[in-house]
Design a protein around this motif. Structure first.
Motif, short mmCIF file in Angstrom:
data_model
loop_
_atom_site.label_atom_id
_atom_site.label_comp_id
_atom_site.label_asym_id
_atom_site.label_seq_id
_atom_site.Cartn_x
_atom_site.Cartn_y
_atom_site.Cartn_z
N VAL A 174 0.91 -1.14 0.07
CA VAL A 174 -0.12 -0.13 -0.13
C VAL A 174 0.95 1.25 -0.02
CG1 VAL A 174 -1.79 1.21 1.21
CG2 VAL A 174 -1.95 -1.22 1.22
N LEU A 175 2.20 1.19 0.76
CA LEU A 175 3.03 2.35 0.68
C LEU A 175 3.42 2.53 -0.78
CD1 LEU A 175 4.84 1.88 3.78
CD2 LEU A 175 3.28 3.52 3.65
N ASP A 176 3.74 1.48 -1.38
CA ASP A 176 4.18 1.59 -2.49
C ASP A 176 3.12 2.02 -3.56
OD1 ASP A 176 6.51 0.36 -1.95
OD2 ASP A 176 6.20 -1.65 -2.40
N GLU A 177 2.01 1.86 -3.27
CA GLU A 177 0.63 2.35 -4.33
C GLU A 177 0.56 3.81 -4.03
OE1 GLU A 177 -4.08 2.13 -4.42
OE2 GLU A 177 -3.06 0.19 -3.25
N VAL A 178 0.50 4.37 -2.64
CA VAL A 178 0.08 5.60 -2.65
C VAL A 178 1.16 6.59 -2.48
CG1 VAL A 178 -2.07 4.74 -1.31
CG2 VAL A 178 0.00 5.45 0.04
N GLY A 179 2.48 6.02 -2.37
CA GLY A 179 3.72 6.82 -2.01
C GLY A 179 3.87 6.93 -0.42
N LEU A 180 5.32 7.27 -0.23
CA LEU A 180 5.63 7.12 0.90
C LEU A 180 5.20 8.40 1.88
CD1 LEU A 180 9.36 5.83 0.49
CD2 LEU A 180 7.11 4.48 1.00
N PHE A 181 5.92 8.94 2.91
CA PHE A 181 5.49 10.05 3.55
C PHE A 181 5.84 11.49 2.64
CE2 PHE A 181 6.14 7.15 7.04
CZ PHE A 181 4.78 7.41 7.75
N ASP A 182 4.88 12.52 2.81
CA ASP A 182 5.37 13.70 2.14
C ASP A 182 6.42 14.37 2.95
OD1 ASP A 182 5.08 16.16 1.09
OD2 ASP A 182 3.04 16.22 0.82
N GLU A 183 7.41 14.52 1.96
CA GLU A 183 8.42 14.95 2.70
C GLU A 183 8.54 16.52 2.85
OE1 GLU A 183 12.09 13.83 1.14
OE2 GLU A 183 11.65 11.53 1.33
N SER A 184 7.41 17.16 2.38
CA SER A 184 7.20 18.74 2.46
C SER A 184 6.53 19.10 3.76
CB SER A 184 6.49 19.19 1.23
OG SER A 184 5.10 18.89 1.27
N ILE A 185 6.01 17.79 4.53
CA ILE A 185 5.31 18.25 5.82
C ILE A 185 6.20 17.65 6.74
CG2 ILE A 185 3.29 17.45 6.96
CD1 ILE A 185 1.83 16.95 4.41
N ARG A 186 6.23 18.70 7.84
CA ARG A 186 7.23 18.40 9.02
C ARG A 186 6.36 17.94 10.14
NH1 ARG A 186 10.44 18.61 5.07
NH2 ARG A 186 11.64 20.27 4.67
N ASP A 238 1.98 11.75 9.38
CA ASP A 238 1.21 10.47 9.51
C ASP A 238 -0.28 10.67 9.28
OD1 ASP A 238 0.80 12.06 11.83
OD2 ASP A 238 0.90 10.55 13.14
N TRP A 239 -0.98 12.01 9.61
CA TRP A 239 -2.22 12.04 9.31
C TRP A 239 -2.38 12.23 7.75
CZ3 TRP A 239 -4.46 16.26 6.57
CH2 TRP A 239 -5.98 16.09 6.88
N GLU A 240 -1.59 12.83 7.06
CA GLU A 240 -1.66 13.06 5.70
C GLU A 240 -1.50 11.74 4.89
OE1 GLU A 240 -0.44 13.61 1.53
OE2 GLU A 240 0.80 12.81 3.10
N LEU A 241 -0.51 10.74 5.27
CA LEU A 241 -0.44 9.48 4.71
C LEU A 241 -1.49 8.76 4.88
CD1 LEU A 241 1.40 7.26 3.18
CD2 LEU A 241 2.16 6.62 5.41
N ASN A 242 -2.31 8.86 6.23
CA ASN A 242 -3.42 8.04 6.39
C ASN A 242 -4.60 8.63 5.61
OD1 ASN A 242 -3.06 5.75 8.13
ND2 ASN A 242 -2.04 7.50 9.20
N LEU A 243 -4.62 9.94 5.47
CA LEU A 243 -5.70 10.39 4.34
C LEU A 243 -5.39 9.98 2.91
CD1 LEU A 243 -7.67 12.63 3.78
CD2 LEU A 243 -5.91 14.24 3.23
N ARG A 244 -4.23 9.90 2.46
CA ARG A 244 -4.09 9.38 1.15
C ARG A 244 -4.51 7.70 1.01
NH1 ARG A 244 1.32 9.51 -0.07
NH2 ARG A 244 1.99 10.63 1.52
N ILE A 245 -4.16 7.17 2.10
CA ILE A 245 -4.38 5.66 2.14
C ILE A 245 -5.82 5.32 1.99
CG2 ILE A 245 -4.48 3.50 3.66
CD1 ILE A 245 -1.63 4.42 4.62
N ARG A 246 -6.93 6.29 2.85
CA ARG A 246 -8.05 5.93 2.98
C ARG A 246 -8.58 6.76 1.59
NH1 ARG A 246 -10.26 9.58 6.14
NH2 ARG A 246 -8.45 10.61 6.99
N GLN A 247 -8.14 7.56 0.75
CA GLN A 247 -8.77 8.24 -0.22
C GLN A 247 -8.47 7.13 -1.58
OE1 GLN A 247 -6.51 11.82 -0.71
NE2 GLN A 247 -8.39 13.03 0.08
N ALA A 248 -7.46 6.34 -1.37
CA ALA A 248 -7.18 5.18 -2.39
C ALA A 248 -8.04 3.84 -2.14
CB ALA A 248 -5.68 4.97 -2.17
N GLY A 249 -8.98 4.18 -1.15
CA GLY A 249 -9.92 3.00 -0.75
C GLY A 249 -9.52 1.87 0.14
N HIS A 250 -8.58 2.08 0.94
CA HIS A 250 -7.95 1.07 1.87
C HIS A 250 -8.29 1.69 3.36
CE1 HIS A 250 -5.38 -0.65 -1.23
NE2 HIS A 250 -4.92 0.57 -1.48
#
Length: 350
Positions: A170-182, A186-198
């Motif tokens: 799933v990390l490979d699918e949605v991308g890793l952590f957004d390095e522009s966010i300090r 984790d919240w932003e990554l989980n948002l993308r995970i949920r938006q991808a249907g997971h």
């Protein structure tokens, strides 16, 4: 996933000399049916942490080291994930300790629910009166409450996951952590995970001990940075952010309005019925002050010092976070980082 599954633990590390050895020990003690590795992403520590990490790696072949010269958490996490090899990726914080059986339970929950990411309870604890006060408020709905991992009791679908036990696919699918966010990465990554249907899942049987900052100033700096980045996330993602994030900045705004009203009343600009109506702004602040006092006086086995710290720490959390949030919303977080583990404590807030 097969019955025997490899697990990669990833941990960003910066100035954690007093905590790293215990954090690493809690990882290496995990009982897993399959190979494991722990990848430490080392920032430019100034307290001897790097030498300690190198000694730990020399003593156990499961520990591997990668550099994180920028010292940013998402950059370090991504470097560690890219250097890791196994299908389950578990984020670990150097300021925390995994409970026995954490990994086995988390993998079982991944299998049972089909989730992409599983997290549990962040169980804050303290060694000093100050840390104990902070820990109690971390675990309280009036302190850092809101997310399930700050004390939720019901298992189920979640907005985010503390640390996280993630499927690499799933990390490979949605991308890793957004390095522009300090902060809030984790919240932003989980948002993308949920938006991808997971599915992101909360399991209250999973517990991680977290050790808060050791001083008032470092706590204030941490919360200011966290608030600023939540403001940045509101700028980027708008209504995807929960309403609870707006409570601390609302408190700051109320204080400012109350100060203005008070000045106008003292100078005689506001008088009569207008002054009486304007005085209503004081009511929620009085209620908040009573809440702070009630928190300090609440029943329980606590020392006098711990109770006094609780009455100082609670508004510190809220106001530092709220000030940071307003700055983040109005002008963006920019280069603000969590400086609570960097530099001298007399350095002003960024």
């Amino acid at each position: 996933m097969t019955a025997d599954v490899g697990v990669s633990f990833v941990m960003p590390v910066l100035n954690e000399r007093d905590y790293l050895e215990h954090a690493v020990a809690s990882v290496l003690a995990q009982d897993v049916d399959g190979p494991t590795e722990l990848v430490l992403a080392l920032g430019p520590s100034t307290d001897g942490t790097t030498a300690l990490a190198e000694a730990l790696a020399a003593a156990d072949a499961r520990i591997r080291l990668v550099d994180n010269p920028a010292a940013h958490i998402p950059v370090g996490l991504n470097a560690a994930i890219r250097a890791s090899r196994h299908p389950i990726v578990i984020r670990v914080d150097a300021h925390s300790e995994l409970s026995p059986g954490y990994t086995r339970r988390a993998i079982a929950t991944l299998r049972r629910t089909g989730a992409a990411n599983v997290g549990g309870v962040m169980s804050a604890d303290g060694r000093t009166a100050f840390q104990k006060a902070v820990a109690r408020l971390y675990n309280s709905p009036v302190g850092l409450g809101g997310g399930a991992y700050h004390g939720g009791a019901r298992e189920g679908e979640a907005e985010s996951a503390y640390l996280g036990v993630m499927r690499r696919e799933v990390l490979d699918e949605v991308g890793l952590f957004d390095e522009s966010i300090r902060r809030g990465e984790d919240w932003e990554l989980n948002l993308r995970i949920r938006q991808a249907g997971h599915l992101v899942w909360f399991d209250p049987e999973l517990s991680v001990t977290y050790w808060p900052r050791e001083s008032w100033w470092r706590l204030a700096r941490q919360f200011h940075a966290t608030g600023a980045w939540r403001g940045e996330l509101v700028r980027r993602y708008g209504r995807s952010n929960g309403l609870r994030y707006f409570a601390p900045p609302a408190l700051v705004v109320l204080l400012v309005v109350a100060a203005v009203v008070g000045a106008l009343q003292l100078t005689g600009v506001l008088r009569g019925i207008l002054s009486l109506i304007a005085s209503l702004v004081y009511l929620p602040l009085v209620a908040y002050a009573l809440l702070v006092i009630a928190v300090g006086l609440a029943p329980g086995k606590r020392s006098v010092r711990e109770r006094l710290w609780m009455m100082l720490v609670l508004p510190t959390m809220h106001l530092s976070w709220g000030l940071g949030f307003l700055a983040g919303v109005l002008r963006g977080a920019g280069d603000i980082v969590d400086a609570s583990r960097l530099g001298d404590r007399n350095t002003p807030l960024p």
